[in-house]
Write a protein that holds these residues in place. Structure first.
Motif, PDB file in Angstrom:
ATOM      1  N   ALA A  44       0.843  -1.196   0.000  1.00 20.61           N
ATOM      2  CA  ALA A  44       0.000   0.000   0.000  1.00 20.61           C
ATOM      3  C   ALA A  44       0.879   1.247   0.000  1.00 20.61           C
ATOM      4  O   ALA A  44       1.864   1.317   0.729  1.00 20.61           O
ATOM      5  N   HIS A  45       0.526   2.231  -0.818  1.00 17.26           N
ATOM      6  CA  HIS A  45       1.230   3.507  -0.801  1.00 17.26           C
ATOM      7  C   HIS A  45       0.239   4.615  -1.152  1.00 17.26           C
ATOM      8  O   HIS A  45      -0.749   4.401  -1.867  1.00 17.26           O
ATOM      9  N   ALA A  46       0.485   5.811  -0.635  1.00 18.73           N
ATOM     10  CA  ALA A  46      -0.494   6.893  -0.699  1.00 18.73           C
ATOM     11  C   ALA A  46      -0.719   7.412  -2.107  1.00 18.73           C
ATOM     12  O   ALA A  46      -1.779   7.981  -2.396  1.00 18.73           O
ATOM     13  N   LYS A  47       0.246   7.218  -3.027  1.00 13.43           N
ATOM     14  CA  LYS A  47       0.130   7.792  -4.358  1.00 13.43           C
ATOM     15  C   LYS A  47      -0.859   7.041  -5.252  1.00 13.43           C
ATOM     16  O   LYS A  47      -1.124   7.472  -6.369  1.00 13.43           O
ATOM     17  N   VAL A  48      -1.413   5.928  -4.784  1.00 11.76           N
ATOM     18  CA  VAL A  48      -2.485   5.295  -5.563  1.00 11.76           C
ATOM     19  C   VAL A  48      -3.766   6.111  -5.462  1.00 11.76           C
ATOM     20  O   VAL A  48      -4.686   5.933  -6.268  1.00 11.76           O
ATOM     21  N   PHE A  49      -3.848   7.017  -4.481  1.00 13.04           N
ATOM     22  CA  PHE A  49      -5.008   7.889  -4.337  1.00 13.04           C
ATOM     23  C   PHE A  49      -4.828   9.156  -5.171  1.00 13.04           C
ATOM     24  O   PHE A  49      -3.712   9.678  -5.296  1.00 13.04           O
ATOM     25  N   SER A  50      -5.934   9.677  -5.698  1.00 10.17           N
ATOM     26  CA  SER A  50      -5.914  11.023  -6.245  1.00 10.17           C
ATOM     27  C   SER A  50      -5.755  12.001  -5.075  1.00 10.17           C
ATOM     28  O   SER A  50      -6.056  11.658  -3.925  1.00 10.17           O
ATOM     29  N   PRO A  51      -5.293  13.219  -5.336  1.00  4.40           N
ATOM     30  CA  PRO A  51      -5.031  14.154  -4.228  1.00  4.40           C
ATOM     31  C   PRO A  51      -6.243  14.455  -3.356  1.00  4.40           C
ATOM     32  O   PRO A  51      -6.080  14.764  -2.172  1.00  4.40           O
ATOM     33  N   ASP A  52      -7.455  14.356  -3.922  1.00  8.52           N
ATOM     34  CA  ASP A  52      -8.646  14.617  -3.117  1.00  8.52           C
ATOM     35  C   ASP A  52      -9.155  13.386  -2.385  1.00  8.52           C
ATOM     36  O   ASP A  52     -10.131  13.452  -1.638  1.00  8.52           O
ATOM     37  N   GLY A  53      -8.505  12.232  -2.601  1.00  3.67           N
ATOM     38  CA  GLY A  53      -8.876  11.005  -1.909  1.00  3.67           C
ATOM     39  C   GLY A  53     -10.117  10.327  -2.450  1.00  3.67           C
ATOM     40  O   GLY A  53     -10.580   9.343  -1.863  1.00  3.67           O
ATOM     41  N   ARG A  54     -10.665  10.801  -3.566  1.00  6.21           N
ATOM     42  CA  ARG A  54     -11.923  10.258  -4.080  1.00  6.21           C
ATOM     43  C   ARG A  54     -11.742   9.146  -5.103  1.00  6.21           C
ATOM     44  O   ARG A  54     -12.673   8.398  -5.373  1.00  6.21           O
ATOM     45  N   ARG A  55     -10.541   9.057  -5.690  1.00  7.02           N
ATOM     46  CA  ARG A  55     -10.267   8.019  -6.682  1.00  7.02           C
ATOM     47  C   ARG A  55      -9.038   7.225  -6.272  1.00  7.02           C
ATOM     48  O   ARG A  55      -8.218   7.692  -5.479  1.00  7.02           O
ATOM     49  N   ILE A  56      -8.925   6.047  -6.846  1.00  8.62           N
ATOM     50  CA  ILE A  56      -7.779   5.187  -6.553  1.00  8.62           C
ATOM     51  C   ILE A  56      -7.416   4.435  -7.820  1.00  8.62           C
ATOM     52  O   ILE A  56      -8.296   4.004  -8.576  1.00  8.62           O
ATOM     53  N   VAL A  57      -6.138   4.311  -8.109  1.00  7.67           N
ATOM     54  CA  VAL A  57      -5.672   3.571  -9.283  1.00  7.67           C
ATOM     55  C   VAL A  57      -4.923   2.336  -8.806  1.00  7.67           C
ATOM     56  O   VAL A  57      -4.074   2.410  -7.908  1.00  7.67           O
TER      57      VAL A  57
END
Length: 301
Positions: A200-213
């Motif tokens: 797990a790493h934080a950069k899978v999230f978009s900056p607003d936390g609403r999307r994830i890749v």
């Protein structure tokens, strides 16, 4: 000369007060050097201040097995810790696991633990089907992403098999589906069944936390809403995707795969902008393409 030494000692002590909040170790060194030059109250106070800033705040007790990963919330008020994956052979021959690793693999799964950093109290636990091996908060601190490892379905490892000093590869833990949890009451929100994430790493999230890749099986990745709704497939790779990341403003996504390439996509519509893979033809080419282990955008995107 004495006045010069005194002046230098006072200057170092004053510099310590400027540095100690950001770097207690540097502050302590400045305080010691100040005391060498002038053993006055200013130098003594500088040393005491630096020691107090740099001391161990607290020890968190709650895990039953070694801790392998920790991550702070973005506001610094919480910490999530997770166990170490039972995949280290412990110096045993390839294809075998150490007795300690086998003991860990046969024991109940270890949860992720969320702590209050001010009090050291446990706020909640993230109990997955396997041992949680890494966890991070989303940028808005609303959710927590975990990755857990669990052995494939098989009989438990016995002492007889341990003494043979060989354990087959099918007992090695594997990564389970990345899972999102509510960061307030620690409910499981969604498990991404087709996704694969080594850590797990934080950069899978978009900056607003609403999307994830997330990387998926079948040589592709996908962008989801944190609710679990799939938005876009990113499916132009010819090898297994193992890493994906957003850029600083959430407009771009980069993926890396076993085909030896990094690809950059628009996050809005999944259009591939370009591909990076020049190292394949380099004199110093990697022995194995999947040795490319991590990608990240620069802060300016």
């Amino acid at each position: 000369t004495r006045l010069l030494q005194q002046s230098e000692g006072l200057r170092l002590a004053a510099n310590e007060s400027l540095q100690v909040d950001n770097d207690p170790t540097l502050g302590l060194l400045l305080g010691v050097e100040a005391a060498k030059r002038y053993e006055g109250a200013d130098a003594n106070e500088a040393i005491i201040r630096a020691v107090n800033k740099g001391h161990q705040a607290r020890v968190l007790h709650g895990h039953k097995r070694p801790v392998g990963h920790v991550s702070f919330s973005n506001n610094g008020g919480r910490l999530v810790s997770s166990g170490k994956p039972a995949s280290d052979s412990g110096g045993n021959p390839p294809g075998s696991l150490s007795p300690k690793t086998i003991e860990d693999a046969n024991s109940p799964p270890e949860p992720g633990i969320v702590w209050d950093t001010r009090t050291g109290q446990i706020l909640g636990k993230l109990q997955a089907s396997g041992t949680v091996t890494s966890a991070v908060f989303s940028p808005d601190d609303a959710t927590i992403l975990t990755v857990s490892s669990q052995p494939q379905e098989a009989d438990r490892v016995t002492e007889d098999r341990v003494t043979e000093d060989r354990v087959t590869e099918d007992r090695r833990p594997r990564a389970s589906s990345p899972t999102l949890w509510a960061a307030t009451d620690f409910r499981e929100l969604v498990s991404f069944r087709d996704a694969f994430l080594p850590q797990a790493h934080a950069k899978v999230f978009s900056p607003d936390g609403r999307r994830i890749v997330l990387p998926l099986s079948g040589n592709r990745a996908a962008i989801y809403l944190v609710s679990g709704t799939k938005l876009i497939d990113l499916d132009d790779h010819t090898g297994q995707v193992f890493h994906a990341t957003f850029n600083h403003d959430g407009t771009l996504v980069a993926t890396a795969a076993d085909d030896g390439t990094v690809r950059v996509w628009t996050a809005e519509d999944g259009k591939m902008l370009f591909q990076l893979g020049h190292w394949e033809e380099s004199k110093w080419a990697l022995a194995r393409k999947h040795d490319l282990g991590w990608i990240e955008f620069s802060p300016d995107g």
